[in-house]
Design a protein around this motif. Structure first.
Motif, PDB file in Angstrom:
ATOM      1  N   ALA A 115      -0.644  -6.563   3.542  1.00  0.00           N
ATOM      2  CA  ALA A 115       0.183  -5.562   4.230  1.00  0.00           C
ATOM      3  C   ALA A 115      -0.374  -5.261   5.624  1.00  0.00           C
ATOM      4  CB  ALA A 115       0.240  -4.282   3.400  1.00  0.00           C
ATOM      5  N   ALA A 116      -1.710  -5.198   5.740  1.00  0.00           N
ATOM      6  CA  ALA A 116      -2.330  -4.900   7.042  1.00  0.00           C
ATOM      7  C   ALA A 116      -2.029  -6.005   8.055  1.00  0.00           C
ATOM      8  CB  ALA A 116      -3.834  -4.725   6.880  1.00  0.00           C
ATOM      9  N   ILE A 117      -2.124  -7.277   7.602  1.00  0.00           N
ATOM     10  CA  ILE A 117      -1.830  -8.401   8.509  1.00  0.00           C
ATOM     11  C   ILE A 117      -0.356  -8.363   8.917  1.00  0.00           C
ATOM     12  CG2 ILE A 117      -1.736 -10.926   8.742  1.00  0.00           C
ATOM     13  CD1 ILE A 117      -4.052 -11.070   6.683  1.00  0.00           C
ATOM     14  N   ALA A 118       0.518  -8.149   7.930  1.00  0.00           N
ATOM     15  CA  ALA A 118       1.958  -8.131   8.208  1.00  0.00           C
ATOM     16  C   ALA A 118       2.326  -6.981   9.149  1.00  0.00           C
ATOM     17  CB  ALA A 118       2.738  -8.003   6.896  1.00  0.00           C
ATOM     18  N   THR A 119       1.663  -5.849   8.995  1.00  0.00           N
ATOM     19  CA  THR A 119       1.940  -4.692   9.857  1.00  0.00           C
ATOM     20  C   THR A 119       1.605  -4.999  11.315  1.00  0.00           C
ATOM     21  OG1 THR A 119       1.464  -3.217   8.009  1.00  0.00           O
ATOM     22  CG2 THR A 119       1.458  -2.220  10.188  1.00  0.00           C
ATOM     23  N   VAL A 120       0.591  -5.843  11.513  1.00  0.00           N
ATOM     24  CA  VAL A 120       0.213  -6.237  12.875  1.00  0.00           C
ATOM     25  C   VAL A 120       1.159  -7.311  13.415  1.00  0.00           C
ATOM     26  CG1 VAL A 120      -1.578  -7.348  14.286  1.00  0.00           C
ATOM     27  CG2 VAL A 120      -2.224  -5.642  12.566  1.00  0.00           C
ATOM     28  N   GLU A 121       1.500  -8.285  12.565  1.00  0.00           N
ATOM     29  CA  GLU A 121       2.214  -9.472  13.062  1.00  0.00           C
ATOM     30  C   GLU A 121       3.739  -9.319  13.126  1.00  0.00           C
ATOM     31  OE1 GLU A 121       1.102 -13.341  11.951  1.00  0.00           O
ATOM     32  OE2 GLU A 121      -1.031 -13.002  12.284  1.00  0.00           O
ATOM     33  N   LEU A 149      -0.124 -10.902 -10.602  1.00  0.00           N
ATOM     34  CA  LEU A 149       0.519 -11.335  -9.354  1.00  0.00           C
ATOM     35  C   LEU A 149       1.720 -10.460  -9.039  1.00  0.00           C
ATOM     36  CD1 LEU A 149       0.942 -13.276  -6.985  1.00  0.00           C
ATOM     37  CD2 LEU A 149       2.213 -14.793  -8.527  1.00  0.00           C
ATOM     38  N   ARG A 150       2.547 -10.171 -10.064  1.00  0.00           N
ATOM     39  CA  ARG A 150       3.743  -9.349  -9.829  1.00  0.00           C
ATOM     40  C   ARG A 150       3.366  -7.930  -9.389  1.00  0.00           C
ATOM     41  NH1 ARG A 150       6.734  -9.162 -14.983  1.00  0.00           N
ATOM     42  NH2 ARG A 150       8.483  -8.311 -13.805  1.00  0.00           N
ATOM     43  N   VAL A 151       2.349  -7.366 -10.051  1.00  0.00           N
ATOM     44  CA  VAL A 151       1.904  -6.013  -9.692  1.00  0.00           C
ATOM     45  C   VAL A 151       1.367  -5.990  -8.263  1.00  0.00           C
ATOM     46  CG1 VAL A 151       0.161  -4.234 -10.161  1.00  0.00           C
ATOM     47  CG2 VAL A 151       1.446  -5.247 -12.051  1.00  0.00           C
ATOM     48  N   ALA A 152       0.465  -6.927  -7.952  1.00  0.00           N
ATOM     49  CA  ALA A 152      -0.162  -6.946  -6.621  1.00  0.00           C
ATOM     50  C   ALA A 152       0.874  -7.196  -5.533  1.00  0.00           C
ATOM     51  CB  ALA A 152      -1.250  -8.017  -6.577  1.00  0.00           C
ATOM     52  N   PHE A 159       2.827  -1.123   0.220  1.00  0.00           N
ATOM     53  CA  PHE A 159       1.913  -0.806   1.332  1.00  0.00           C
ATOM     54  C   PHE A 159       2.557  -1.135   2.677  1.00  0.00           C
ATOM     55  CE2 PHE A 159      -1.755  -1.822  -1.768  1.00  0.00           C
ATOM     56  CZ  PHE A 159      -1.855  -0.490  -2.156  1.00  0.00           C
ATOM     57  N   LEU A 160       3.261  -2.266   2.712  1.00  0.00           N
ATOM     58  CA  LEU A 160       3.900  -2.703   3.959  1.00  0.00           C
ATOM     59  C   LEU A 160       5.005  -1.716   4.360  1.00  0.00           C
ATOM     60  CD1 LEU A 160       4.254  -4.744   6.213  1.00  0.00           C
ATOM     61  CD2 LEU A 160       5.577  -6.178   4.668  1.00  0.00           C
ATOM     62  N   CYS A 161       5.831  -1.334   3.381  1.00  0.00           N
ATOM     63  CA  CYS A 161       6.913  -0.375   3.665  1.00  0.00           C
ATOM     64  C   CYS A 161       6.353   0.965   4.144  1.00  0.00           C
ATOM     65  CB  CYS A 161       7.754  -0.138   2.414  1.00  0.00           C
ATOM     66  SG  CYS A 161       8.714  -1.586   1.923  1.00  0.00           S
ATOM     67  N   GLU A 162       5.193   1.321   3.619  1.00  0.00           N
ATOM     68  CA  GLU A 162       4.589   2.611   3.964  1.00  0.00           C
ATOM     69  C   GLU A 162       4.060   2.615   5.392  1.00  0.00           C
ATOM     70  OE1 GLU A 162       1.285   5.607   1.946  1.00  0.00           O
ATOM     71  OE2 GLU A 162       1.098   3.451   1.641  1.00  0.00           O
ATOM     72  N   SER A 163       3.557   1.449   5.845  1.00  0.00           N
ATOM     73  CA  SER A 163       2.817   1.451   7.111  1.00  0.00           C
ATOM     74  C   SER A 163       3.598   0.916   8.311  1.00  0.00           C
ATOM     75  CB  SER A 163       1.526   0.639   6.949  1.00  0.00           C
ATOM     76  OG  SER A 163       1.819  -0.672   6.521  1.00  0.00           O
ATOM     77  N   ILE A 164       4.782   0.340   8.081  1.00  0.00           N
ATOM     78  CA  ILE A 164       5.496  -0.281   9.207  1.00  0.00           C
ATOM     79  C   ILE A 164       6.746   0.532   9.546  1.00  0.00           C
ATOM     80  CG2 ILE A 164       7.097  -1.813   7.996  1.00  0.00           C
ATOM     81  CD1 ILE A 164       5.953  -4.077   9.895  1.00  0.00           C
ATOM     82  N   ILE A 198       7.946   1.297  -8.800  1.00  0.00           N
ATOM     83  CA  ILE A 198       8.453   2.641  -8.466  1.00  0.00           C
ATOM     84  C   ILE A 198       7.727   3.174  -7.226  1.00  0.00           C
ATOM     85  CG2 ILE A 198       7.008   4.299  -9.765  1.00  0.00           C
ATOM     86  CD1 ILE A 198      10.764   4.226 -10.213  1.00  0.00           C
ATOM     87  N   THR A 199       6.433   2.806  -7.080  1.00  0.00           N
ATOM     88  CA  THR A 199       5.683   3.201  -5.872  1.00  0.00           C
ATOM     89  C   THR A 199       6.246   2.485  -4.649  1.00  0.00           C
ATOM     90  OG1 THR A 199       3.694   3.503  -7.203  1.00  0.00           O
ATOM     91  CG2 THR A 199       3.378   3.322  -4.829  1.00  0.00           C
ATOM     92  N   ALA A 200       6.535   1.181  -4.816  1.00  0.00           N
ATOM     93  CA  ALA A 200       7.114   0.414  -3.702  1.00  0.00           C
ATOM     94  C   ALA A 200       8.481   0.973  -3.327  1.00  0.00           C
ATOM     95  CB  ALA A 200       7.226  -1.060  -4.087  1.00  0.00           C
ATOM     96  N   LEU A 201       9.267   1.375  -4.341  1.00  0.00           N
ATOM     97  CA  LEU A 201      10.587   1.970  -4.069  1.00  0.00           C
ATOM     98  C   LEU A 201      10.412   3.259  -3.253  1.00  0.00           C
ATOM     99  CD1 LEU A 201      13.645   2.155  -4.451  1.00  0.00           C
ATOM    100  CD2 LEU A 201      13.239   3.329  -6.620  1.00  0.00           C
ATOM    101  N   TYR A 202       9.457   4.087  -3.662  1.00  0.00           N
ATOM    102  CA  TYR A 202       9.181   5.339  -2.937  1.00  0.00           C
ATOM    103  C   TYR A 202       8.903   5.048  -1.460  1.00  0.00           C
ATOM    104  CZ  TYR A 202       6.729   9.600  -1.533  1.00  0.00           C
ATOM    105  OH  TYR A 202       6.332  10.735  -0.867  1.00  0.00           O
ATOM    106  N   ASN A 203       8.081   4.026  -1.201  1.00  0.00           N
ATOM    107  CA  ASN A 203       7.713   3.698   0.175  1.00  0.00           C
ATOM    108  C   ASN A 203       8.841   3.042   0.966  1.00  0.00           C
ATOM    109  OD1 ASN A 203       5.095   4.721   0.066  1.00  0.00           O
ATOM    110  ND2 ASN A 203       4.278   2.849  -0.806  1.00  0.00           N
TER     111      ASN A 203
END
Length: 865
Positions: A115-121, A149-152, A159-164, A198-203
């Motif tokens: 998510a951190a890399i994607a937020t930059v790029e 894998l599915r959870v991560a 994380f990406l939705c939250e930060s971008i 559900i956390t990803a949906l929230y973000n």
């Protein structure tokens, strides 16, 4: 030392080992950034390495890509984008591969890195395929058995939705939403996946606005979220209620259908849940509804006042649900714990807060819904019910019409005052808070001849109770002083109804501060109360203020004399806190006594200069001491002159402390205070003052916010010295014009706020300069600058987002110019169409602005006749 060992040491329990390893990693990052990043990603993806080492590698990677501080975050992003494509590709691939790790929390840490890399790029239109890759991981049925894998992956999306910024992902919102909703469905067999989904949906809720606009998609999203509130897994339930809170915040206007069909019932059931984490979120849902509807009610009253239609309309969900939710909230109020930690948010606290917000949203309607509960429980044997009854009464005091509450408060006051002797500390705590609310919000209900003596006695006695109760009693006494200082028309109330109690209250407060600790901040609260009483003292209480001032000076002198005995950090902090409290009281005393402070001035200045020396570089104490000096100068005016030579050497270092924003700001303010106080006598200090202020403006280190008061300070100096300002006029006007040319980016809210404050400072400077040169032989020097001044005023007035302060200052400055040149010298400028347009009475202007417009119109008429 190899990378594995170094990373392990960053987690060491030994502070020295930890710091040493962290420093070595930092050095490696500086010396060879590409190698450092590759080393970390290799360790992150290495299945043979220990989980805690891999986690440390992932966290170090994430920290190399992002930071909380915006400047550092931008530096990290620039550094990453300058890395060669191959190295970046390797780090990305390693991070994606680590998502499927079956070990510990490695997948979660890898998700943060991705998510951190994607937020930059992504904002640079790079690594656009990452969304595709992540969605593939979630949607590919072959990955179904790989829960990790599915959870991560869902965590990475969250994380990406939250930060971008939402607009960057808006184009992919459909696919992201589909993947996230798929994982959150009740049919999903794995609770861990549901939690992550559900956390990803929230973000992601902010950037799926278009999906929410489409009824079919909105229905499906709401169905999945509502079903998730009934999930077997409590964490999924909590996440679902969190989603409902955010959905209500973002999409309130689309919620009527769902409130009627499901949300009323689900949230009331949720509030009754035995699991506190679920109940808290369900209560938060109704707190959010009440906040929104109270805001909408305010918008409606504003729009009605101006004969307009509000942009948004209330759906009155709180009023409709009142019969359902009030009984539940009242029941939850009785779920207090005797030894509850006040720092820890619990169901009972949340219910009290929600009830208070409900009162502001539904106003008078709350009263009949709550009164029966209060009457039934206020004298109950069980302390839980007594405390809940008092809490519910205290919570509904803000919102309903005071006329509705007055008879109830009159009836309740004697009971509440009596309950200040309750055997249960929790009850007394809530009673003292409720009395404070009455003193603050409904002081008109307190009859001086009936209630005042028992009320003050109860609060004064409460000062000797435990710190929480003592703090509440201080707050009640402060509110009493603040609210009783004025009549209903806003005029000072003389004589004050509190005058007979002044000496007793202040003596009790002074006694309560004679303690070695400041537990729960109650000693600070007591000094704040003393400050409040000193501030509002009427003539009949002046002798009490004088005696209090002497007592505070004595305490300050004693504390300075024992400063060599300070041993540890706690003692030093205690010393600093006390000195700050003394300074606050002294400032109020000086403002109240005005010239009457003269007999104590020598003693105060001696103590302050010793305090400034003793404080060293403790900027908070220095700031407070300087503020006292500024107040003393304002009170003594030219009588302050004898202290200037002794004080100035202490002021200079503070003005040059560019790295200490607050201290430097206060020091600049003191220059303004001294200039205003000394008037023409400050001419001898003008050159050093102007030199240091201009140097500060050129500083690269000084925070830009300090530059605003510096500009205002130019106006103070010019106003004080009049024609003697001539040597500094050209430079100052050049600086002001340059500052006035700054235009903010409308999307940068911080910069917009800064420019608003900057313009206010410039207008104050111009106002001071014009007033200083007016009626002097140098007044004609201003003529050359009139076009520049009017250019700024026009720019300020054209700003649709201008504040009342900027509006008033701009109009006032036009009037000042017209008044300074009444013989038509600037007639051609004053006849400009934009000035005529601004001076036509504005319906939307505040009362103060309208008053200024009227005055300016008159002087402009004379100056253009």
């Amino acid at each position: 030392m190899n990378a594995t060992e170094l990373l392990a040491n960053t987690l060491s329990a030994d502070a020295h080992t930890r710091q040493d390893a962290t420093q070595k990693l930092e050095n490696a990052s500086q010396e060879n950034y590409p190698a450092y990043m590759l080393m970390l990603s290799s360790e992150l993806v290495n299945e043979g390495s220990q989980p805690h080492v891999r986690n440390a590698a992932g966290l170090a990677l994430k920290n190399a890509l992002t930071a909380r501080d915006i400047t550092r975050s931008q530096e990290a992003a620039t550094r990453w984008l300058s890395l060669d494509v191959n190295s970046r590709g390797k780090v990305k691939q390693d991070s994606l591969n680590a998502l499927s790790s079956t070990t510990g929390k490695v997948g979660t840490v890898a998700a943060q890195v991705v998510a951190a890399i994607a937020t930059v790029e992504l904002p640079q239109n790079q690594w656009m395929e990452v969304i595709e890759i992540l969605l593939g991981f979630v949607n590919n049925t072959a990955n179904a058995p790989n829960t990790g894998l599915r959870v991560a992956t869902l965590q990475a999306i969250g994380f990406l939705c939250e930060s971008i910024k939402p607009d960057i992902l808006a184009a992919r919102s459909n696919e992201i939403l589909t993947a996230v909703i798929h994982g959150a469905r009740k049919e999903e067999p794995v609770a861990e996946v549901q939690r992550a989904a559900i956390t990803a949906l929230y973000n992601s809720l902010e950037f799926v606005r278009e999906n929410f606009d489409r009824e079919g998609e909105r229905n499906y999203i709401m169905q999945v979220v509502c079903e998730a509130t009934q999930n077997q897994d409590s964490q999924v339930q909590v996440g679902a209620f969190e989603c409902l809170v955010k959905i209500m915040t973002l999409y309130y206007d689309k919620m009527s259908f769902y409130m009627e069909r499901a949300l009323f019932g689900l949230t009331v059931m949720g509030m009754k849940h035995t699991e506190d984490t679920i109940a808290l979120q369900a209560i938060e849902f109704w707190s959010t509804v009440c906040e929104i509807e109270a805001e909408l009610a305010w918008e409606l009253s504003e729009a009605t006042e101006y004969g307009e239609v509000p942009e948004n309309e209330s759906k009155f969900f709180a009023k409709i649900a009142l019969p359902e939710i009030v009984p539940v909230l009242l029941l939850l109020l009785t779920r207090q714990e005797e030894d509850a930690d006040e720092e820890e948010w619990n169901v009972s606290m949340a219910a009290g807060t929600c009830l208070g917000l409900l009162a502001t949203a539904v106003a008078d309607t709350i009263v009949p819904a709550v009164i029966p509960f209060i009457e039934a429980n206020i004298r109950a044997q069980d302390w839980h019910q007594r405390e809940a009854a008092v809490m519910s009464f205290g919570s509904i005091l803000d919102g309903p019409d005071p006329a509705v509450l007055t008879p109830l408060v009159n009836q309740a006051l004697p009971i509440l005052i009596d309950m200040m002797t309750d055997g249960m500390a929790n009850v007394k705590d809530t009673v003292s808070w409720t009395l404070g609310r009455i003193c603050d919000l409904l002081v008109g209900t307190i009859k001086p001849d009936v209630h005042l003596h028992p009320l003050i006695s109860a609060c004064v006695n409460g000062l000797a109770d435990n710190p929480r109760i003592a703090t509440n009693c201080c707050w009640a006494l402060i509110n009493l002083a603040d609210q009783m200082a004025y009549t209903e028309d806003g005029l000072p109330q003389v004589p004050s109804p509190l005058a007979p109690y002044y000496e007793g209250i202040i003596q009790a407060l002074l006694s309560s501060t004679e303690t070695a600790t400041n537990e729960g901040n109650y000693r600070t609260a007591a000094y704040q109360a003393i400050t409040s009483y000193v501030s509002h003292a009427t003539p009949e209480s002046i002798s009490v203020v004088q005696n209090t001032t002497v007592a505070i000076i004595q305490r300050m002198e004693h504390l300075i004399s024992v400063q060599n005995q300070i041993l540890g950090v706690d003692d030093r902090n205690n010393w600093n806190d006390l000195q700050s409290n003394f300074c606050s009281v002294l400032i109020s005393a000086i403002r109240t006594l005005e010239k009457g402070i003269q007999p104590l001035a020598d003693r105060i200045m001696t103590a302050l200069l010793q305090l400034i020396q003793a404080a060293g570089k403790t900027s908070t104490v220095l700031e407070d001491a300087f503020l006292v000096v500024g107040s003393l100068a304002a009170a003594l005016e030219q009588g302050f002159t004898p202290y200037m030579q002794a004080f100035l050497p202490f002021l200079a270092p503070a003005l040059k402390a560019h790295e200490d924003t607050q201290l430097c700001t206060v020091a600049v303010g003191v220059i303004g205070d001294l200039s205003r106080a000394l008037g023409e006598e400050s001419t001898q200090y003008a050159e050093p003052f102007m030199t240091v202020l201009l140097e500060n403006l050129q500083s690269e280190v000084l925070n830009r916010n300090v530059k605003i008061p510096i500009l205002s300070c130019f106006g103070d100096i010019a106003l004080a010295i009049g024609a003697a300002f001539e040597p500094y006029l050209q430079t100052t006007m050049g600086v002001l014009r340059q500052a006035g040319a700054v235009q903010p980016n409308p999307l940068d809210t911080d910069l917009v706020d800064y420019v608003t404050q900057l313009r206010e400072g410039i207008l104050e400077a111009y106002t001071g300069i014009v007033a200083g040169l007016k009626n002097t032989e140098k007044v004609t020097l201003l003529l050359a600058y009139v076009p520049n001044i009017l250019e700024l005023i026009q720019r300020c007035l054209a700003d649709t987002e201008k504040t009342d302060a900027v509006h008033k200052a701009s109009i006032g400055l036009i009037g000042d110019l017209a008044d300074t040149f009444p013989e038509g010298q600037i007639k051609q400028y004053l006849l400009a169409e934009w000035i005529s347009a601004e001076l036509r009475m504005k319906q939307r202007a505040s009362g103060e602005v309208r008053k200024t417009i009227r005055w300016t119109r008159e002087v402009v008429k004379r100056a253009t006749a």
